[in-house]
Design an enzyme around this catalytic site. Structure first.
Site, PDB file in Angstrom:
ATOM      1  N   CYS A 172       0.814  -1.210   0.000  1.00  0.00           N
ATOM      2  CA  CYS A 172       0.000   0.000   0.000  1.00  0.00           C
ATOM      3  C   CYS A 172       0.850   1.264   0.000  1.00  0.00           C
ATOM      4  O   CYS A 172       0.344   2.370   0.090  1.00  0.00           O
ATOM      5  CB  CYS A 172      -1.037   0.003   1.107  1.00  0.00           C
ATOM      6  SG  CYS A 172      -0.369  -0.047   2.753  1.00  0.00           S
ATOM      7  N   CYS A 192      -1.636   7.441   7.413  1.00  0.00           N
ATOM      8  CA  CYS A 192      -0.200   7.682   7.624  1.00  0.00           C
ATOM      9  C   CYS A 192       0.084   7.992   9.091  1.00  0.00           C
ATOM     10  O   CYS A 192       1.095   7.567   9.636  1.00  0.00           O
ATOM     11  CB  CYS A 192       0.292   8.851   6.771  1.00  0.00           C
ATOM     12  SG  CYS A 192       0.241   8.520   5.011  1.00  0.00           S
TER      13      CYS A 192
END
Lengths: 145, 393
Positions: A33, A103
């Site tokens: 990813c 993130c």
């Protein structure tokens, strides 16, 4: 798309690098990813995080959240470092676009993973720390066309 | 403002000054509606005819086979949805490829939800549609084959002539999305047996908001937008006269300059690819090395993530694009790069640079120098690079 703080931490990331013989190292995320974060911790006998470094493969937000997370835990106790949540990292960066929230989760996970490694190496148990997941969920909302 | 190096001409192009100049009078002076009776409106009508003629000639088509749309995506939607509707009596099967633009892929997904069946053909490592698979995929109920002329990400030019011949032999309609290829490579709809073709103005130094769908005479697809009698009753709505005029002018210029431009772009493109491959390790070129659009370069830098690369290039005034997940708005990298067999982690590190007529050798040199510096910097902070180097040294 990014706040000034995010851009600042992307352009001038703090604490990039590695620590040799680190007290704890945590790597999270996966290349599939597109984000991998590795955090190195140097923890002294009093349980203070004396130094922290990171290496990240990922987008602008991934680099910026890693950088900010290292700033937030530096000089802190283990218990204080555990309080550095993804929300705290995001707030310190003046927010992230919705698609980049993962993130900041990764940054939190990376710190936890490094602390877990430290605990395992020293045969201790850190109150409130759970074994980190290695992967961040790849779940994505199904769009309708 | 610091100097900008624009290498994203596959995203959009600068509208040529001559094009803007040709368009201006149709905003300010000849603003009449082309559907009116009076002489004033006829000015607009004439201008539309002229542009239509220029475009038809550029493809070896007839004027009454060119239908103006608001752009490439509309043309793609129209071709697929209206052909599906018109030919559903014959069958409900459509063939396309895995590397189409989303205007095709998402339209196909929509058709699948509405009772149609779609076969998505694989491509080889260079992004070329497998013709044997195409032949095998054709069934008695296949009504349409839609394969792009050239890919927007990796620039690979598809074997359109062979696909056209196969479609014709089986009595199946052939549509091609030529948004990237139109005016970049020569196209003749008769020689290539193309029944429908989509194109867009802003990819060839024309204005945004204008495109066309070529529909071969005899193909029975009907209106997509219902309303007035514009575009031979097949596409309602007051014509975008300035847009059409600008599109016509852009095609006129692009066709006239195509040979020289292609040659120049190809030289610079090859120079860019050679420098990158020679000077930056762990790098690969995506797409076919020679059978590609003259202005397209697509490179993967191992251990590096595309969005980071783009932001750092932008800081140096260089505009490019990437197939990384972060630039696609999802967690998956480009479907095109995955279809040519790249693993996710490599696909995340892609960079597309698309040259334009104004690109110079100096631009390319500056860009390669910048990439070298940035890739080194990003690799130094990449845990993947660290692991690789530790394992292999």
């Amino acid at each position: 798309m990014y706040s000034e703080k995010v851009m600042d931490h992307f352009k001038n990331p703090r604490n990039v690098g590695e620590i040799e013989n680190a007290s704890g190292v945590g790597t999270v995320g996966n290349a599939k990813c597109g984000d991998i974060m590795r955090i190195f911790l140097d923890i002294d006998e009093d349980g203070i995080i004396k130094d922290v470094k990171f290496k990240t493969f990922g987008c602008g937000a991934a680099v910026a959240t890693s950088s900010m997370a290292t700033e937030l835990v530096k000089g802190k106790t283990i218990q204080e470092a555990l309080q550095v949540t993804n929300k705290a990292v995001m707030e310190a960066l003046d927010g992230l676009p919705p698609v980049k929230v993962h993130c900041s989760l990764l940054a939190e996970e990376a710190i936890h993973a490094a602390l877990w490694d430290y605990a395992e190496k020293n045969g201790i148990k850190i109150e409130g720390l759970e074994k980190p997941k290695n992967d961040i969920s790849e779940e994505e909302e199904e769009e309708d066309y | 403002m610091k100097k900008m190096i624009y290498l994203d001409n596959a995203a959009t192009t600068r509208t040529a000054p001559e094009v803007v100049e040709a368009m201006l009078p149709y905003f300010t002076e000849y603003y009449g509606n082309a559907s009116t009776v009076y002489e004033f409106g006829a000015k607009s009508k004439e201008a539309i005819s002229k542009a239509r003629e220029t475009i038809a000639n550029s493809l070896g088509a007839k004027e009454n086979e060119i239908y103006f749309t608001a752009g490439g995506s509309e043309a793609d939607n129209w071709a697929l949805k209206a052909a599906a509707e018109a030919y559903k009596g014959k069958g409900k099967h459509i063939i396309t490829s895995k590397i189409e633009h989303h205007a095709i892929l998402h339209t196909c997904q929509w058709l699948e939800k509405n009772g149609f069946e779609v076969t998505y053909l694989d491509v080889d490592e260079f992004g070329v549609v497998k013709l044997e698979e195409l032949k095998k995929a054709i069934r008695p109920d296949t009504i349409l084959i839609s394969i792009m002329f050239a890919n927007n990400e990796i620039g690979t030019i598809e074997p359109v002539k062979e696909i056209g011949a196969i479609a014709k032999e089986h009595g199946v309609l052939f549509h091609t999305d030529a948004v990237q290829a139109f005016c970049q490579v020569p196209i003749n709809v008769d020689e290539l047996n193309i029944d429908m073709l989509s194109a867009s103005g802003h990819k060839l130094n024309g204005p945004k908001g204008i495109g066309f769908l070529y529909i071969r005479k005899g193909v029975k697809i009907r209106s997509f937008l219902h309303g007035g009698a514009q575009e031979r009753k097949r596409r309602a709505g007051t014509e975008n006269v300035p847009g059409i005029v600008g599109f016509g002018k852009a095609v006129e210029l692009a066709i006239a300059s195509m040979e020289d431009r292609s040659e120049k772009e190809q030289k610079l493109r090859n120079y860019l690819m050679e420098r990158v491959l020679k000077e930056i390790p762990f790098t690969r070129i995506n797409g076919d090395r020679t059978n590609r659009l003259p202005n397209n370069v697509n490179i993967c830098f191992q251990f590096v993530e595309g969005e980071s690369l783009l932001i750092m290039l932008d800081m140096k005034g260089i505009c490019g694009s990437s197939g990384s997940a972060c630039t696609s708005g999802s967690l998956d990298p480009s479907h095109v790069l995955l279809a040519i067999g790249l693993p996710h982690e490599i696909a995340h590190g892609s960079l597309r640079l698309t040259l334009g007529a104004d690109t110079t050798k100096e631009d390319i040199d500056d860009t390669v120098d910048a990439i070298k510096e940035i890739v080194t910097q990003l690799r130094e902070m990449s845990p993947l690079y660290e692991d690789y180097m530790k394992k292999n040294h």
